[in-house]
Design a protein around this motif. Structure first.
Motif, short mmCIF file in Angstrom:
data_model
loop_
_atom_site.label_atom_id
_atom_site.label_comp_id
_atom_site.label_asym_id
_atom_site.label_seq_id
_atom_site.Cartn_x
_atom_site.Cartn_y
_atom_site.Cartn_z
N VAL A 231 43.46 4.19 62.83
CA VAL A 231 43.51 5.19 64.15
C VAL A 231 41.74 5.08 64.51
O VAL A 231 40.78 5.77 63.81
CB VAL A 231 43.80 6.56 63.97
CG1 VAL A 231 43.53 7.29 65.03
CG2 VAL A 231 45.26 6.66 63.53
N THR A 232 41.27 4.35 65.69
CA THR A 232 40.00 4.61 66.01
C THR A 232 39.81 5.41 67.17
O THR A 232 38.40 5.47 67.29
CB THR A 232 40.00 3.13 66.68
OG1 THR A 232 40.82 2.86 67.66
CG2 THR A 232 39.84 1.83 65.55
N HIS A 233 40.78 6.34 67.67
CA HIS A 233 40.32 6.99 68.77
C HIS A 233 41.83 8.03 68.95
O HIS A 233 42.78 7.35 68.74
CB HIS A 233 40.09 6.42 70.19
CG HIS A 233 39.33 7.16 71.22
ND1 HIS A 233 38.17 6.75 71.84
CD2 HIS A 233 39.25 8.54 71.42
CE1 HIS A 233 37.94 7.87 72.59
NE2 HIS A 233 38.62 8.78 72.42
N VAL A 234 41.37 9.18 69.04
CA VAL A 234 42.45 10.06 69.36
C VAL A 234 42.29 10.68 70.74
O VAL A 234 41.05 10.97 71.27
CB VAL A 234 42.33 11.53 68.44
CG1 VAL A 234 43.51 12.42 68.78
CG2 VAL A 234 42.63 11.08 67.12
N VAL A 235 43.37 10.49 71.68
CA VAL A 235 43.12 10.83 73.10
C VAL A 235 44.09 11.95 73.26
O VAL A 235 45.58 11.99 73.07
CB VAL A 235 43.64 9.74 74.10
CG1 VAL A 235 43.53 10.23 75.68
CG2 VAL A 235 42.30 8.68 73.85
N LYS B 143 50.09 15.55 75.98
CA LYS B 143 50.49 14.48 75.18
C LYS B 143 49.12 14.17 74.09
O LYS B 143 48.00 14.10 74.72
CB LYS B 143 50.76 13.44 75.86
CG LYS B 143 52.05 13.28 76.53
CD LYS B 143 53.36 13.39 75.58
CE LYS B 143 53.98 11.94 75.29
NZ LYS B 143 55.05 12.11 74.47
N MET B 144 49.15 13.84 72.90
CA MET B 144 48.25 13.24 72.14
C MET B 144 48.45 12.13 71.77
O MET B 144 49.70 11.69 71.30
CB MET B 144 48.31 14.05 70.97
CG MET B 144 46.94 13.83 70.01
SD MET B 144 46.56 14.85 68.66
CE MET B 144 47.92 14.80 67.67
N TYR B 145 47.64 11.01 71.91
CA TYR B 145 47.79 9.63 71.47
C TYR B 145 46.77 9.20 70.39
O TYR B 145 45.49 9.54 70.28
CB TYR B 145 47.34 8.76 72.51
CG TYR B 145 48.51 8.92 73.78
CD1 TYR B 145 49.67 8.43 73.93
CD2 TYR B 145 47.90 9.83 75.06
CE1 TYR B 145 50.46 8.67 75.09
CE2 TYR B 145 48.82 9.98 75.74
CZ TYR B 145 50.06 9.73 76.00
OH TYR B 145 50.79 9.71 77.04
N LEU B 146 47.49 8.84 69.43
CA LEU B 146 46.66 7.93 68.23
C LEU B 146 46.52 6.34 68.69
O LEU B 146 47.72 5.90 68.65
CB LEU B 146 47.41 8.12 66.76
CG LEU B 146 47.44 9.79 66.52
CD1 LEU B 146 47.85 9.64 65.15
CD2 LEU B 146 46.28 10.76 66.71
N LEU B 147 45.35 5.98 68.81
CA LEU B 147 45.14 4.73 69.10
C LEU B 147 44.30 3.83 68.22
O LEU B 147 43.45 4.29 67.46
CB LEU B 147 44.17 4.76 70.42
CG LEU B 147 44.59 5.42 71.61
CD1 LEU B 147 43.49 5.31 72.69
CD2 LEU B 147 45.86 4.96 72.23
#
Length: 154
Positions: A20-24, A31-35
């Motif tokens: 996971v390089t970024h959490v948005v 909404k939370m996205y694990l990128l």
């Protein structure tokens, strides 16, 4: 779920998938996205603080910060199921609060439900944190490492 997740009877999961390089976090959409770079690995719905609109400016305002911070700590013994910390307040947050004669607050986390609580609490019940279900925070806790950037949008 993403490949590389392994569950057992413990709240501590194992994740061996892409980093996971970024959490948005999109507060308005909840909404939370694990990128992993530009690819979404996981997405979650969440609850916020009791005053969800706007950037956090001071202790006790019930708001969740907006901007880019880091995941900077984790608490396996939290009063919530599990929690991971967000590096709020930064230098600008502290300066702006000081100019208003206020404390910026702190202790902003992504966490599960309060220990011993069953079910879902309802919308926007935290003091400014991001609340997931207990099962969801278990995966986020396993997947997101300290030092990962987190960007929180209105």
């Amino acid at each position: 779920m993403v490949l590389g997740l392994a569950a057992c009877g413990s709240k501590f999961k194992t994740y061996n998938g892409p980093e996971v390089t970024h959490v948005v976090v999109k507060k308005t959409e909840r909404k939370m996205y694990l990128l992993h770079h530009d690819r979404v690995l996981e997405s979650y719905d969440f609850d916020l603080g009791f005053a969800p609109r706007g950037h956090k400016y001071e202790e006790g305002d019930g708001r969740t910060p907006e901007g880019t911070y880091l995941i900077d700590r984790r608490n396996p013994n939290s009063k919530f199921h599990l929690s991971i910390g967000i590096s709020y307040p930064n230098a600008l947050d502290r300066m702006q609060a000081r100019e208003r004669g206020k404390s910026p607050g702190g202790d902003i986390f992504i966490h599960g439900l309060p220990n011993g609580f069953k079910g879902r609490k309802g919308p926007d019940w935290t003091a400014g944190c991001i609340a997931l279900t207990n099962k969801e925070i278990e995966w986020v806790y396993a997947m997101v490492k300290d030092g990962t950037p987190i960007t929180l949008y209105p």
